[in-house]
Design an enzyme around this catalytic site. Structure first.
Site, PDB file in Angstrom:
ATOM      1  N   ASP A   1       0.825  -1.203   0.000  1.00  0.00           N
ATOM      2  CA  ASP A   1       0.000   0.000   0.000  1.00  0.00           C
ATOM      3  C   ASP A   1       0.864   1.259   0.000  1.00  0.00           C
ATOM      4  O   ASP A   1       1.953   1.270   0.560  1.00  0.00           O
ATOM      5  CB  ASP A   1      -0.900  -0.010   1.244  1.00  0.00           C
ATOM      6  CG  ASP A   1      -2.104   0.900   1.084  1.00  0.00           C
ATOM      7  OD1 ASP A   1      -2.342   1.387  -0.044  1.00  0.00           O
ATOM      8  OD2 ASP A   1      -2.800   1.129   2.076  1.00  0.00           O
TER       9      ASP A   1
ATOM     10  N   ASN B   1       1.207   3.411  -3.009  1.00  0.00           N
ATOM     11  CA  ASN B   1       1.649   3.878  -4.342  1.00  0.00           C
ATOM     12  C   ASN B   1       1.036   5.230  -4.697  1.00  0.00           C
ATOM     13  O   ASN B   1       1.700   6.110  -5.241  1.00  0.00           O
ATOM     14  CB  ASN B   1       1.245   2.873  -5.431  1.00  0.00           C
ATOM     15  CG  ASN B   1       1.919   1.529  -5.265  1.00  0.00           C
ATOM     16  OD1 ASN B   1       2.856   1.405  -4.486  1.00  0.00           O
ATOM     17  ND2 ASN B   1       1.434   0.540  -5.990  1.00  0.00           N
TER      18      ASN B   1
ATOM     19  N   GLU C   1     -12.121  -5.171  -4.447  1.00  0.00           N
ATOM     20  CA  GLU C   1     -12.601  -3.785  -4.311  1.00  0.00           C
ATOM     21  C   GLU C   1     -11.888  -2.845  -5.301  1.00  0.00           C
ATOM     22  O   GLU C   1     -12.442  -1.813  -5.690  1.00  0.00           O
ATOM     23  CB  GLU C   1     -12.369  -3.284  -2.876  1.00  0.00           C
ATOM     24  CG  GLU C   1     -13.252  -3.950  -1.828  1.00  0.00           C
ATOM     25  CD  GLU C   1     -12.891  -5.406  -1.525  1.00  0.00           C
ATOM     26  OE1 GLU C   1     -11.708  -5.787  -1.717  1.00  0.00           O
ATOM     27  OE2 GLU C   1     -13.785  -6.165  -1.116  1.00  0.00           O
ATOM     28  N   ASN C   2     -10.665  -3.190  -5.713  1.00  0.00           N
ATOM     29  CA  ASN C   2      -9.916  -2.327  -6.631  1.00  0.00           C
ATOM     30  C   ASN C   2     -10.590  -2.185  -8.006  1.00  0.00           C
ATOM     31  O   ASN C   2     -10.284  -1.260  -8.758  1.00  0.00           O
ATOM     32  CB  ASN C   2      -8.475  -2.838  -6.830  1.00  0.00           C
ATOM     33  CG  ASN C   2      -7.576  -2.624  -5.622  1.00  0.00           C
ATOM     34  OD1 ASN C   2      -6.598  -3.357  -5.425  1.00  0.00           O
ATOM     35  ND2 ASN C   2      -7.872  -1.631  -4.785  1.00  0.00           N
TER      36      ASN C   2
ATOM     37  N   ARG D   1     -11.914   1.283  -8.981  1.00  0.00           N
ATOM     38  CA  ARG D   1     -11.031   2.425  -9.300  1.00  0.00           C
ATOM     39  C   ARG D   1     -11.254   2.861 -10.752  1.00  0.00           C
ATOM     40  O   ARG D   1     -11.818   2.108 -11.555  1.00  0.00           O
ATOM     41  CB  ARG D   1      -9.578   2.027  -9.090  1.00  0.00           C
ATOM     42  CG  ARG D   1      -9.298   1.769  -7.613  1.00  0.00           C
ATOM     43  CD  ARG D   1      -7.809   1.705  -7.338  1.00  0.00           C
ATOM     44  NE  ARG D   1      -7.584   1.526  -5.913  1.00  0.00           N
ATOM     45  CZ  ARG D   1      -6.465   1.817  -5.284  1.00  0.00           C
ATOM     46  NH1 ARG D   1      -5.441   2.305  -5.959  1.00  0.00           N
ATOM     47  NH2 ARG D   1      -6.346   1.632  -3.985  1.00  0.00           N
TER      48      ARG D   1
ATOM     49  N   SER E   1      -7.970  -5.316   5.132  1.00  0.00           N
ATOM     50  CA  SER E   1      -8.566  -5.014   3.827  1.00  0.00           C
ATOM     51  C   SER E   1      -8.910  -6.274   3.017  1.00  0.00           C
ATOM     52  O   SER E   1      -8.549  -6.387   1.849  1.00  0.00           O
ATOM     53  CB  SER E   1      -7.633  -4.103   3.022  1.00  0.00           C
ATOM     54  OG  SER E   1      -7.424  -2.894   3.702  1.00  0.00           O
TER      55      SER E   1
ATOM     56  N   GLU F   1       1.479 -13.292  12.406  1.00  0.00           N
ATOM     57  CA  GLU F   1       2.032 -12.106  13.061  1.00  0.00           C
ATOM     58  C   GLU F   1       1.923 -10.925  12.096  1.00  0.00           C
ATOM     59  O   GLU F   1       2.211 -11.075  10.896  1.00  0.00           O
ATOM     60  CB  GLU F   1       3.520 -12.342  13.413  1.00  0.00           C
ATOM     61  CG  GLU F   1       3.728 -13.456  14.415  1.00  0.00           C
ATOM     62  CD  GLU F   1       3.156 -13.124  15.797  1.00  0.00           C
ATOM     63  OE1 GLU F   1       3.162 -11.941  16.179  1.00  0.00           O
ATOM     64  OE2 GLU F   1       2.715 -14.073  16.479  1.00  0.00           O
TER      65      GLU F   1
HETATM   66  C1  FPP Z   1      -2.189   0.029  -3.302  1.00  0.00           C
HETATM   67  O1  FPP Z   1      -1.704   1.351  -3.286  1.00  0.00           O
HETATM   68  C2  FPP Z   1      -1.565  -0.718  -4.383  1.00  0.00           C
HETATM   69  C3  FPP Z   1      -2.249  -1.282  -5.396  1.00  0.00           C
HETATM   70  C4  FPP Z   1      -3.713  -1.243  -5.515  1.00  0.00           C
HETATM   71  C5  FPP Z   1      -1.536  -1.966  -6.494  1.00  0.00           C
HETATM   72  C6  FPP Z   1      -0.298  -2.737  -6.148  1.00  0.00           C
HETATM   73  C7  FPP Z   1       0.464  -2.880  -7.378  1.00  0.00           C
HETATM   74  C8  FPP Z   1       1.803  -2.774  -7.485  1.00  0.00           C
HETATM   75  C9  FPP Z   1       2.715  -2.634  -6.315  1.00  0.00           C
HETATM   76  C10 FPP Z   1       2.383  -2.773  -8.851  1.00  0.00           C
HETATM   77  C11 FPP Z   1       3.355  -3.829  -9.118  1.00  0.00           C
HETATM   78  C12 FPP Z   1       2.861  -5.195  -8.931  1.00  0.00           C
HETATM   79  C13 FPP Z   1       3.266  -6.255  -9.649  1.00  0.00           C
HETATM   80  C14 FPP Z   1       2.861  -7.609  -9.234  1.00  0.00           C
HETATM   81  C15 FPP Z   1       4.113  -6.110 -10.846  1.00  0.00           C
HETATM   82  P1  FPP Z   1      -2.749   2.559  -3.365  1.00  0.00           P
HETATM   83  O2  FPP Z   1      -2.912   2.920  -4.793  1.00  0.00           O
HETATM   84  O3  FPP Z   1      -3.993   2.184  -2.645  1.00  0.00           O
HETATM   85  O4  FPP Z   1      -1.956   3.670  -2.577  1.00  0.00           O
HETATM   86  P2  FPP Z   1      -2.592   4.807  -1.661  1.00  0.00           P
HETATM   87  O5  FPP Z   1      -3.201   4.112  -0.468  1.00  0.00           O
HETATM   88  O6  FPP Z   1      -1.404   5.633  -1.280  1.00  0.00           O
HETATM   89  O7  FPP Z   1      -3.581   5.563  -2.498  1.00  0.00           O
END
Ligand code: FPP
Length: 226
Positions: free
Chosen positions: A2, A4, A49-50, A53, A178, A189
């Site tokens: 989480d 990104n 849930e994603n 988006r 989540s 853990e």
């Molecule tokens: C949550 O961060 C992350 C995701 C929904 C996607 C995860 C995907 C990657 C890390 C990309 C690479 C993965 C692979 C397997 C190549 P968010 O967008 O909810 O962040 P925020 O909470 O800061 O908005």
């Protein structure tokens, strides 16, 4: 994985750029896990849930997955990684499903570490599906309701051939599950860190393992497990 989106916002970038920056820590975490002798690494890459988006963010995430699989599969094959995916894969775009199927086929004989990608994954969907499958077996007379045990239920889950996690790491500062592996995490853990996923490096991974090493696991018993 989480954080990104926040990582990108801090730099005035789009969420898509944040996800792109999140691909490198995937490589780092896998390398660090292999080095530490971890046998199973499961990454929550896309939740049920994603799907809510924006469409271009969703599309971008699956394109990123496709790119990752194209560029990394030779390395996965060479370094003993078996790739697996859990979740409702039927919901994924065809190009992503094909890339996953091919990477799984190419790595299926590997045994050093299992890298599981949770994609279109949600624990409640997984448990509901398992309940429905067992209800159908009971209705058909193939299963006695008395034989519905925790072990039997576990066999119906997408994680049937994976052990329950010892350690769950959540980046990005939120302290919740989540909808991730709710059943499987009964005695896991937890390690929460404010570090945003794109900043998560080998030192962070090792800090999580060190914290885990200091935990006493009792599984509800009076004394620690041997
Ligand atoms: C949550 O961060 C992350 C995701 C929904 C996607 C995860 C995907 C990657 C890390 C990309 C690479 C993965 C692979 C397997 C190549 P968010 O967008 O909810 O962040 P925020 O909470 O800061 O908005």
């Amino acid at each position: 994985m989480d954080g990104n989106g926040r990582w990108a916002a801090q730099r005035g970038l789009t969420r898509g750029h944040g996800h792109q920056a999140g691909a490198e820590p995937v490589r780092v975490a896998l390398r660090a896990a292999r080095k530490a002798g971890v046998r199973f690494l499961t990454l929550y890459a896309f939740s049920t849930e994603n799907w809510g988006r924006p469409q271009d963010e969703v599309r971008g995430l699956f394109e990123l997955l496709w790119q990752y699989l194209k560029s990394e599969t030779p390395e996965l094959v060479a370094s003993g990684v078996r790739l697996k995916a859990i979740g409702d894969l039927s919901a994924l775009p065809e190009f992503a499903r094909q890339a996953l199927a091919s990477a799984q086929e190419m790595t299926k004989a590997n045994e050093d570490i299992t890298l599981t990608l949770a994609l279109s994954y949600g624990s409640r969907a997984e448990l509901t599906r398992a309940a429905r499958a067992m209800a159908e077996e009971v209705a058909n007379g193939r299963l006695d309701s008395a034989d519905i045990t925790p072990e039997r239920l576990s066999e119906e889950l997408w994680t049937a051939d994976l052990p329950d996690p010892d350690l769950l790491i959540r980046t990005g500062g939120d302290m919740r599950l989540s909808n991730f592996l709710l059943w499987q995490c009964a005695y896991t853990e937890f390690y929460f860190t404010p570090t945003l996923w794109p900043d998560f490096g080998e030192d962070d991974f090792q800090a999580a393992l060190a914290a885990y090493a200091g935990r006493e696991r009792r599984y509800g018993l009076a004394d620690p497990a041997p």
